[in-house]
Design an enzyme around this catalytic site. Structure first.
Site: not given
Ligand code: ACM
Length: 797
Positions: A182, A211, A284, A346-347, A413, A440, A488-490
């Site tokens: 990010r 990502d 991702h 994930d996701e 997580w 974050d 996480w760096t959004e």
């Molecule tokens: C995550 O925070 N999507 C692993």
């Protein structure tokens, strides 16, 4: 000159020189060690460490890395002496009284060490380089090496309290993560981040390299990953929930070359840190798809994402994808020697797979019942490949869905549940639940913090973290390897901001993962931390001082607003000051100290009905000569705008959600204080689903001519304007009459005020009936669920 005279003369000269050079500065050791060792016993006496001190190590050692190098460099810089390192066999006098002796004892666990400081010497015992290295990291802290300026021409000696430190970690996995997809971070910063990991005896750096918003690792076989996937056209401005959505129009990106990665891996290994690279799949993956559209289930075209979230375009489980990922992982494994390779997992939305004829056919052929099983098939194939190279996979807890790959380690997580399920299946687990391990998230009142993704993980909560869940058998417990903090760096664009979010919470986590439960103590940790802030300052490492900043308690009264500063620390050396220069004449000091400073705990009172006021406070630790200047907070603004409702009483048919309860409950709606647009301060009250009735009752008959309600619309976060808000009024507190409905049509998304005009109506009480949106429209996040209704203020004029 006769020889004997010459000798006498030389000796005198040495003595004179010695006292001139070495007598200058004595540093006294301290035991503010973080993480707190397993056991510290104090003994009689002082060890004087000086220019004669050498390190003498047992020749039986076959070190996997040089455990002395970091200490030697720092020591030489800060002492002004060279530090000799030798193994005993080549030493003439191994009983030298001022040495640091490093002994091998194979019965000591891999990362453990014993550090015995006595009058005669310092004796370190370990079985590995890692153990010896940690002993020197402890000694480094005891000697405050990092706090001292360079020696230049002065020389120092140390007086260290005799003691016996027996130490070793509670958990074998102690990790810190960084998302460089990010926002990219330069190599020098990655090294600095690894330095802090190592300083606090964490042993793993989880490097999140790919990502949707960028692919950050050079893969020589796929040059378009560097040319295309590493760059996005522009980046979202502000928070994801802001409206309208805007972009900065600035191309952004970067990647690490093989050479840089090799350099960083070597750097980490010299500091006892393993790097686990993460290559995200099957979700991702949008950046990779932008470079190689044939990896998707549709022809594309795809773009490297410029906003945040979860995207539907993911890797298609076709043979082109598997060949691509195997080739990528092969290069990754040549660069990173770690046992573990993180493959994300994930996701991963399944829409594209469900719509793909190829996927349907594949599922039929492989006997897979649904898309979750297809994801499991995907992960198992990758696991087979990684295992065939002698390595193991780690995946986020979604890899449990559809069946867990047999040898996978699960990074839990979404709470601890995934980890519990994996441990029960006999798989290893790393616990990193969003609360409190996501660094974050906010660490202090969002109203005064830089924009963050959301959540609230203050340091106390991080310190209390224990990866071990309740209810596992002894055998299952052995699968809980440890924990990790994630950055996480959004919303974290710069290196300095990464540090601000990471520290001091990662330091609290380091102690939570290392120190036995019985030795953990928040107030002791707190007092050590204030000392470590001095160390971080010397290391030019940024951090949030919110933990030493006093908490500001806002209270709205019918007569005005009061601000009370409170610090959980009632330490005589820690004074809190509020500068009166920021207090304009309409702030009244209720509990004043002297005229220049209001000494905490104190209270100021604000009376007038106007807008933003500012305050500033500072924290000083008068004792610490290295830290003579008080830390001053930024000037914080408060928007205060009370209405007639402030004097009324308020109640509701159902309490707001525990997640958004308001400051002091429903009273937050009439306190004159507005919520921030990130809806996570104490000003918002929220309900989902059922209708809610709010009663506002005056003491006397009151004339009103309008009502304004602060509401929020943020569809990405499932927050919608209510379906309707009806208002009734009463003059006798018995019969209520309908007086109007708020017009919410055309009210824009974002934070907004909706008003209802009334013609000079006299009332004793008002009743607002609020119907939250019952069903989120299809095609929107959370479609079909009940929506949230958010209110921060009901102003009555
Ligand atoms: C995550 O925070 N999507 C692993």
């Amino acid at each position: 000159m006769r020889p004997s005279l010459k000798i006498i003369f030389t000796t005198c000269l040495i003595i004179l020189t010695s006292s001139f050079i070495f007598g200058q500065k004595t540093i006294y050791g301290n035991l503010n060690i973080i993480p707190q060792p397993k056991s510290i016993e104090l003994a009689e006496g002082i060890f004087r460490l000086n220019h004669k001190t050498k390190i003498i190590y047992d020749p039986q050692f076959h070190f996997s890395f040089d455990p002395f190098q970091i200490f030697k460099k720092l020591y030489e810089e800060k002492s002004g002496f060279p530090l000799m390192i030798t193994d005993k066999s080549s030493e003439d006098d191994p009983r030298n009284k001022q040495d640091i002796l490093v002994d091998m004892n194979q019965s000591i666990a891999e990362e453990d060490y014993i550090l015995k400081i006595s009058k005669e010497n310092v004796r370190i015992t370990s079985s590995t380089a890692q153990g010896a290295f940690y002993a020197f990291q402890t000694l480094r802290q005891i000697m405050s090496l990092d706090q001292l300026p360079k020696a230049h021409d002065q020389h120092r000696q140390w007086n260290l309290q005799a003691s016996l430190i027996t130490d070793g970690p509670r958990y074998s996995y102690r990790g810190l993560h960084l998302d460089v997809a990010r926002h990219f971070q330069p190599v020098d910063f990655i090294k600095k981040y690894i330095d802090r990991i190592s300083f606090y005896k964490m042993n793993t750096f989880h490097w999140h390299l790919t990502d949707d918003q960028g692919w950050r690792i050079e893969i020589k076989k796929y040059p378009k990953l560097q040319e295309i996937a590493a760059w996005r056209d522009e980046t979202l401005v502000g928070h994801y929930s802001d409206f309208p959505v805007t972009y900065d129009g600035i191309k952004y990106g970067g990647f690490y070359t093989h050479e840089e990665i090799r350099d960083v891996v070597k750097y980490a290994s010299e500091r006892g840190v393993t790097i686990i690279p993460e290559i995200e799949m099957p979700g991702h993956a949008q950046a990779a798809l932008a470079a190689y559209p044939e990896l998707g289930c549709t022809p594309g075209p795809f773009k490297v994402a410029g906003t945040w979230g979860v995207f539907e375009d993911v890797f298609c489980p076709n043979e082109i994808t598997f060949t691509f990922l195997e080739n990528v992982l092969e290069e990754v494994m040549t660069l990173f020697p770690s046992k573990y390779i993180h493959i994300g997992g994930d996701e991963c939305p399944k829409n594209r797979w469900n719509e793909s004829a190829y996927c349907q056919q594949l599922m039929k052929k492989e006997g897979l019942k649904n898309a979750s099983e297809l994801q499991s098939y995907f992960i198992r194939r990758i696991e087979n490949y990684v295992n065939s190279k002698g390595r193991q996979i780690i995946g986020w807890d979604e890899i449990l869905d559809g069946g867990l790959a047999p040898n996978a380690t699960v990074m839990s997580w979404r709470g601890k549940e995934g980890g519990i399920a994996a441990a029960k299946l006999g798989n290893d687990v790393i616990m990193t639940p969003g609360s409190p391990c996501y660094l974050d998230h906010y660490q202090a009142d969002p109203a005064f913090e830089p924009v963050a993704i959301g959540g609230f993980n203050p340091i106390e909560k991080v310190y209390e973290f224990d990866p071990m869940p309740e209810g596992l058998s002894e055998k299952e417990q052995t699968h809980i390897l440890g924990g990790q903090g994630n950055v996480w760096t959004e919303y974290i664009p710069t290196s300095s901001h990464v540090e601000y979010m990471a520290y001091p919470r990662a330091i609290a986590l380091a102690e939570a993962l290392w120190t036995p439960r019985t030795e953990k103590d928040w107030s002791h940790f707190y007092s050590k931390l204030t000392e470590h802030f001095v160390t971080l300052d010397s290391m030019k490492t940024n951090y949030s001082a919110s933990v030493v900043q006093p908490q500001v308690i806002l209270e709205s009264h019918p007569e005005g607003l009061s601000l009370t500063w409170k610090s959980e620390l009632d330490r005589p050396l820690q004074n809190i000051y509020i500068t009166s220069d920021t207090l304009s004449h309409d702030w009244r000091l209720v509990d004043s100290g002297d005229t220049t400073w209001l000494r905490s705990p104190g209270k100021i009172f604000y009376k007038s009905e106007t807008y933003t006021k500012a305050y500033k406070y500072s924290v000083s630790s008068e004792k610490n000569e290295n830290h003579p200047k008080p830390k001053v907070s930024p000037v914080n603004g408060i928007s205060y705008n009370p209405s007639k409702a402030i004097a009324a009483s308020i109640s509701s048919s159902s309490k707001p959600s525990e997640r958004y309860p308001g400051r002091g409950g429903i009273k937050a709606l009439t306190d004159g204080l507005r919520g921030n647009k990130f809806f996570n301060g104490q000003d918002w009250c929220a309900w989902d689903g059922d209708p809610v009735v709010i009663d506002i009752r005056f003491d006397t008959m009151t004339e009103i001519d309008s009502i304004t309600m602060g509401i929020l619309s943020s569809p990405q976060a499932w927050i919608y304007l209510p379906e309707s808000v009806l208002v009734k009024a009463t003059t006798d507190l018995e019969t209520y009459q309908y007086i109007g409905t708020f017009d919410l049509s055309g009210t824009p998304a974002g934070r907004t005020d909706a008003s209802l005009r009334l013609a000079n109506t006299k009332v004793m009480a008002l009743r607002l009936s609020i119907l939250p949106l019952q069903k989120i429209p299809s095609g929107m996040p959370g479609a079909g669920h009940a929506a949230w209704a958010f209110i921060d203020e009901i102003s009555i004029y």
